[in-house]
Design an enzyme around this catalytic site. Sequence first.
Site, PDB file in Angstrom:
ATOM      1  N   ASP A  87       0.878  -1.169   0.000  1.00 38.62           N
ATOM      2  CA  ASP A  87       0.000   0.000   0.000  1.00 38.62           C
ATOM      3  C   ASP A  87       0.914   1.218   0.000  1.00 38.62           C
ATOM      4  OD1 ASP A  87      -2.444   1.367   2.404  1.00 38.62           O
ATOM      5  OD2 ASP A  87      -1.618   2.144   0.541  1.00 38.62           O
TER       6      ASP A  87
ATOM      7  N   GLN B  22       0.872   6.570   0.831  1.00 38.03           N
ATOM      8  CA  GLN B  22       1.570   7.674   1.482  1.00 38.03           C
ATOM      9  C   GLN B  22       3.025   7.740   1.067  1.00 38.03           C
ATOM     10  OE1 GLN B  22       0.066   9.928   3.222  1.00 38.03           O
ATOM     11  NE2 GLN B  22      -1.915   8.934   3.561  1.00 38.03           N
TER      12      GLN B  22
ATOM     13  N   LYS C  72      -3.917  11.822  -3.776  1.00 37.90           N
ATOM     14  CA  LYS C  72      -2.933  12.137  -2.756  1.00 37.90           C
ATOM     15  C   LYS C  72      -1.641  12.664  -3.367  1.00 37.90           C
ATOM     16  CE  LYS C  72      -4.590   9.540   1.106  1.00 37.90           C
ATOM     17  NZ  LYS C  72      -5.486   8.475   1.168  1.00 37.90           N
TER      18      LYS C  72
END
Lengths: 337, 463
Positions: B249, B252, B275
């Site tokens: 994942d 971020q 993002k």
Amino acid sequence: MSIPTKITISSLFHRSAAPFFNPTKIPTPPHRLFFSKNITKIISSNQPVLSSPPSSSSLQRVEELPPKLQEIVKLFQAVQEPKAKYEQLLFYGRNLNTLESKYKTTENKVQGCVSQVWVRAYFDEDKNVIFEADSDSMLTKGLAALLVQGLSGRPVEEIVRVSPDFAMLLGLQQSLTPSRNNGFLNMLKLMQKKALQLYVEAKRGASPSSDVSGIGDSTSGDGGVVDSAIGGNLNEDLGHTSVLGSRGRRIEEILNKELRPTAIHVEDISYQHAGHSGVVGSDGETHFNVEVISEEFQGKSLVKRHRMIYSLLQDELQSGLHALSIVAKTPSEAAAQ
Amino acid sequence: MMISMEAVVLKLPSSLRTIHPNPNRALRTVPFASSAAAPAPLSTDPHLGPGSLAHLTRPDFPILHQEVNGKRLVYLDNAATSQKPAAVVNALRNYYESYNSNVHRGIHYLSAKATDEYELARQKVANFINASDCREIVFTRNATEAINLVAYSWGLSNLKEGDEVILTIAEHHSAIVPWQFVAQKTGAVLKFVNLGEDEVPDVEKLREMISKQAKLVVVHHVSNVLASVLPIDQVVSWAHDVGAKVLVDACQSVPHMVVDVRSLDADFLVASSHKMCGPTGIGFLYGKSELLSSMPPFLGGGEMISNVFLDHSTYAEPPSKFEAGTPAIGEAIGLGAAIDYLSAIGMQKIHKYEVELANYLYDRLSSVPSVRVYGPKPSRSVTRAALCSFNVEGVHPTDIATFLDQQHAVAIRSGHHCAQPLHRYLGVNSSARASLYFYNTKEDVDDFIDALSDTINFFASFK
């Protein structure tokens, strides 16, 4: 009238009058250091539209609120600066009685909050509802305190009629619009649901009947606090006229006068529609069930009967009445049912 | 590189209200070559002063130049979503104004142009993460959908009773819940690694848990709460030693640093456009070719088929096999424009700036009395992402966030940040989180800290 909470409104005035009502004595915040001298520190003196003096139609609504809630609303309106409003809110919260931990159950928890909020309700000797509440967030506790102060000691039908629109008058920018699924609305709904539960339990004796479980989930989409059947029973038991506000009474008056019905039943179901677009900005009496049995409907089609009623209530429809649910029968049709 | 930055700056329309007019902006060159020898203290800010990356790029983001409740907006919620530069907004508008058309099926000019741009965007994503082939990029709605794709497509057909899926308790809900579905359906077992010292997932425990039973490891690259960074390359090598696959994942990490799927050797990797300065509504799944080829389809419909009969159909090759229906064409092109924008700055440059900013944020925040920051302490060996989740003793995070917003126009997030298991493990219901991006300045951090102190004082006086 017994005031069950420890703090009376008058003592609240005394305590808060000095710092809050005299603008010169509002405590000024310590001077904040901003990085750039280029930024002129603009203290927001813009009032959000919502906290400006209410229009005449919403004043009417304020008058229909339980008296202590009216006081609270007026108190907040008198406080101009947003920060002072928060201080006021936190004062309320601090003065809230603590809720014993045994009452912090899942049943008493308000759903849909990031902070934890619990509400407890019970009857006093006069069958008025007493509320207690608590929260781990100070702002939420303040809001809970407003509701507890404003609604405690009032009869069930008065509590149930309170529309969450009044929250806009407080001028708190915490987005207290009913359309947003937020803690304040859910708190109010839970308190109303609990008040109704108390009423129903009292009616049916100690053991809760299946109707109690039929009371809808307070977070259900349509915002309905109560099954309409129960609401209907409540109206009949208490005498529906005592539950109608001024619009409801006007509707009844007009229909009585013009249609000379053998039976008429007007029911305010606005609270079931709290949150949808028709309600916002109105005086709170927006949705009604109307049942009329009258000879005047003889020989007229269903559409024509409804049109008759709509045309009689034109003025109301122009001034905030959003929807009518109509049952229009002739006496013989009603007897045949 | 420098020239393109200045060109961007000079395009600033004069109608924009900039709260921090910086007349030196166009002229100053930023000394990015790291200055010589002396090991500087951790929170030094050679790159944070005027003329920093943030000061140079801020004019590109119109949304940042506004006031909320009479104060300059300080946007510190980038882990939730990032802001978009004018270039991305323009790309989206230009798509709809000039060549909007459905992709892949049409013959006419507009359709051909739309298809070219859409596929070019796919190539840009592939290049950005160094995938070997653009067909290893499947466009999805977001990272959550990408993970669900892997769960439903790969998971349901490869996992059976007793197989283990290894995760950490710090995973985002999107990386946990789909695997719960798969576990329920297949009888596979989910195993979670707790945090170790330093409030980072225990990497040693993770290594131990990757046994022969493990078939998949689902792990975040950078934690959206703890700001910690996991050694993905090591995790992947441990997993491959036992024949397990790894799903990374990277929500971020991709927006903030160089991510190279080939050097990580990840089997699957997911990220969201919104993002990383791109529009919402688009994200992607990276999957190794041989994996994608062996996976059954996820959603059925047009585009993912080869031939359709009444009783059965044959399917297209990846990535089309996993892209049913009309895609978010404009959004994909917007993502391509975002990648162009980020690449023009350089991900290494962005990362370097953000490490400085992260340290500065951490230092300032942890010096505020009664504030408790979660995650590891930054050091020579431990880098933190530029975000801090924290709690203030005696004040609820929602109260903090509300007051910061209402009185100071500082936007942070409060809640569980889609990481309830992690919060439960830390023993709290919720936390507040300030998360930064390369357009946040040192002044943003200073304003935040000042506002936070004011907020804490306000609530403390009511206790």
